[in-house]
Design an enzyme around this catalytic site. Structure first.
Site, PDB file in Angstrom:
ATOM      1  N   GLU A  36      -9.625  -9.639   1.831  1.00 11.93           N
ATOM      2  CA  GLU A  36      -8.676  -8.469   2.010  1.00 11.93           C
ATOM      3  C   GLU A  36      -9.725  -7.305   2.531  1.00 11.93           C
ATOM      4  OE1 GLU A  36      -5.002  -8.584  -1.178  1.00 11.93           O
ATOM      5  OE2 GLU A  36      -6.819  -8.168  -2.117  1.00 11.93           O
ATOM      6  N   CYS A  39     -10.906  -0.494  -6.685  1.00  9.65           N
ATOM      7  CA  CYS A  39     -12.016  -1.148  -6.948  1.00  9.65           C
ATOM      8  C   CYS A  39     -12.018  -2.362  -7.892  1.00  9.65           C
ATOM      9  CB  CYS A  39     -13.133  -0.442  -7.468  1.00  9.65           C
ATOM     10  SG  CYS A  39     -13.561   1.046  -6.554  1.00  9.65           S
TER      11      CYS A  39
HETATM   12  N1  SAH Z   1     -19.999  -6.799  -5.495  1.00  9.01           N
HETATM   13  C1  SAH Z   1     -20.317  -5.273  -5.479  1.00  9.01           C
HETATM   14  C2  SAH Z   1     -19.407  -4.628  -4.565  1.00  9.01           C
HETATM   15  C3  SAH Z   1     -17.925  -4.707  -4.834  1.00  9.01           C
HETATM   16  S1  SAH Z   1     -16.983  -4.219  -6.324  1.00  9.01           S
HETATM   17  C4  SAH Z   1     -20.275  -4.709  -6.798  1.00  9.01           C
HETATM   18  O1  SAH Z   1     -20.217  -5.391  -7.723  1.00  9.01           O
HETATM   19  O2  SAH Z   1     -21.136  -3.677  -6.744  1.00  9.01           O
HETATM   20  C5  SAH Z   1     -17.445  -2.520  -5.949  1.00  9.01           C
HETATM   21  C6  SAH Z   1     -17.241  -1.737  -7.299  1.00  9.01           C
HETATM   22  O3  SAH Z   1     -16.203  -1.720  -8.152  1.00  9.01           O
HETATM   23  C7  SAH Z   1     -18.227  -1.956  -7.970  1.00  9.01           C
HETATM   24  O4  SAH Z   1     -19.080  -1.028  -8.649  1.00  9.01           O
HETATM   25  C8  SAH Z   1     -17.761  -2.938  -9.423  1.00  9.01           C
HETATM   26  O5  SAH Z   1     -18.145  -3.094 -10.364  1.00  9.01           O
HETATM   27  C9  SAH Z   1     -16.403  -2.038  -9.156  1.00  9.01           C
HETATM   28  N2  SAH Z   1     -15.450  -2.890 -10.014  1.00  9.01           N
HETATM   29  C10 SAH Z   1     -15.173  -4.030 -10.154  1.00  9.01           C
HETATM   30  N3  SAH Z   1     -13.844  -4.377 -10.995  1.00  9.01           N
HETATM   31  C11 SAH Z   1     -13.495  -2.952 -11.123  1.00  9.01           C
HETATM   32  C12 SAH Z   1     -12.336  -2.513 -11.962  1.00  9.01           C
HETATM   33  N4  SAH Z   1     -11.379  -3.568 -12.368  1.00  9.01           N
HETATM   34  N5  SAH Z   1     -12.148  -1.397 -12.055  1.00  9.01           N
HETATM   35  C13 SAH Z   1     -12.950  -0.421 -11.554  1.00  9.01           C
HETATM   36  N6  SAH Z   1     -13.938  -0.908 -10.991  1.00  9.01           N
HETATM   37  C14 SAH Z   1     -14.329  -2.160 -10.653  1.00  9.01           C
END
Ligand code: SAH
Ligand code: SF4
Length: 372
Positions: A98, A365
């Site tokens: 995606e 996110c």
């Molecule tokens: N793998 C990387 C980038 C992808 S996730 C990382 O973990 O940083 C991008 C951001 O979204 C990260 O800060 C992650 O912790 C956050 N994230 C993941 N799941 C989420 C959710 N359910 N709600 C809000 N933020 C989330």
């Protein structure tokens, strides 16, 4: 599935494309023209209509030995917020990823993926919940940005009057130019520092001033905290923006949310972040997914303020987005404001609350996942 020629043009830097043309016995000028077709015209085929300035012999060779690496759209969904569009893109081996196009006031951002799934298993993340399938190639990462750039152009063409002959010039030089893609965040599916080499090559291609020309400071890489990757970024002085997903300020709390913290403990992560900032002179964004009762109290705010004291830092607060595998509740906006106030007043630490976008189409996110 039909076999595609093995050379994906989106895998190559401009220099490599020129060298490949040399090996084929073609001139550099034609390689440069092809590069322009790929990244300025956003060409979608080798046809004479699309690439009129390439000689037939070049086109024949390309058709036989190279592919454009375009990722077909399997599904596209618009959010009711009117600013977010999510693309489900098909890869050559049948896997899917995606990519999200987000419009903000005055800018457009592509949120792109670096892996199919993710091995890091963060409990609140839909990508983590689906597990790891494979790394993306550099070309598959680049293709997502090209896809968004092309979509932007198509959208603006369909909403404007017919374009004049002169507006077919390089998009950078065109007064009537459609909004250009200027921001890329590696925050889609996957952990970019787990796929370091492919991601860095892709970033180099995205940054090429003769191509998509996305400024280094407008490419943000978000990591769960892969310590060796952060140290390598520092050593190589990569001019990208770094965001580190923190979510908790103690080792025990963090490893309950982020299993990767067992491998790269908080003290080692903070030492790596310090080294990164000292070596590059750059500030890091620390991401903090706000989960009610888990990590959003005033005590938690003071703990992160203390942890980041003395570091060039900004905190990005992300109210939890819903995913099927985690039943936490997003922090209410009152509590988020209190959190911010404590960071600002007691620690002089700037913070933002990330705008919620595309939640209804699971494009927020941590919501990106492929249900098979
Ligand atoms: N793998 C990387 C980038 C992808 S996730 C990382 O973990 O940083 C991008 C951001 O979204 C990260 O800060 C992650 O912790 C956050 N994230 C993941 N799941 C989420 C959710 N359910 N709600 C809000 N933020 C989330
Ligand atoms: Fe992977 Fe990032 Fe999701 Fe964690 S938050 S599982 S590292 S994509």
């Amino acid at each position: 599935m039909s076999a595609r020629p093995s050379l994906n043009l989106y895998d190559l830097t401009r220099d490599e494309l020129c060298r490949q043309f040399e090996r084929w016995g073609f001139s550099r000028v034609h390689a440069e023209r092809l590069w322009n077709y790929l990244y300025l015209q956003l060409a979608d085929s080798f046809s004479p209509d699309t690439m009129p300035e390439l000689p037939a012999k070049v086109r024949t060779r390309l058709t036989a030995e190279a592919s454009l690496g375009i990722l077909p759209t399997a599904l596209e969904t618009d959010s009711s917020d009117g600013f977010t569009r999510k693309y489900l893109l098909s890869l050559q081996d049948g896997e899917r990823i995606e990519t999200v196009l987000m419009r903000f006031t005055g800018r457009v951002t592509a949120c792109i993926s670096s892996q199919v799934g993710c091995a890091m298993g963060c409990v609140f993340c839909a990508t983590g919940q689906m597990g790891y399938t494979r790394h993306l190639t550099p070309g598959e990462i680049v293709a997502q940005a090209v896809h968004v750039a092309r979509q932007l152009r198509l959208q603006s063409q369909s909403s404007s009057k017919p374009r004049t002959q002169s507006s077919k010039l390089r998009p950078h030089q065109d007064d009537m130019a459609p909004p250009r893609l200027r921001n890329v965040v590696l925050m889609g599916m996957g952990e970019p520092l787990h796929n370091y080499d492919a991601v860095m090559r892709a970033a180099d291609i995205l940054r090429d001033p003769n191509g998509l020309a996305i400024a280094a400071e407008r490419i943000t890489l978000s990591t769960v905290g892969v310590v060796p990757g952060i140290l390598r970024l520092a050593e190589e002085k990569r001019p990208l923006h770094l965001a580190v997903s923190l979510h908790a300020a103690t080792q025990a709390e963090r490893s309950a949310l982020v299993p990767a913290a067992k491998k790269w403990p908080l003290d080692e992560l903070m030492a790596a972040c310090r080294t990164y900032s000292e070596t590059t002179g750059r500030r890091i964004f620390y991401e903090w997914t706000l989960i009610e009762g888990k990590n959003d109290t005033p005590d938690h705010a003071r703990a992160v303020g203390t942890l980041l004291r003395g570091l060039p830092a900004q905190v990005n607060l992300i109210p939890l987005n819903p995913t099927s595998g985690y039943d936490g509740i997003p922090t209410r906006s009152e509590a988020a404001k209190t959190f911010q106030k404590i960071l600002a007043e007691e620690f002089k630490l700037p913070s933002t609350v990330r705008q919620r976008r595309g939640i209804d189409i699971a494009a927020g996110c941590g919501q990106l996942a492929i249900a098979n």
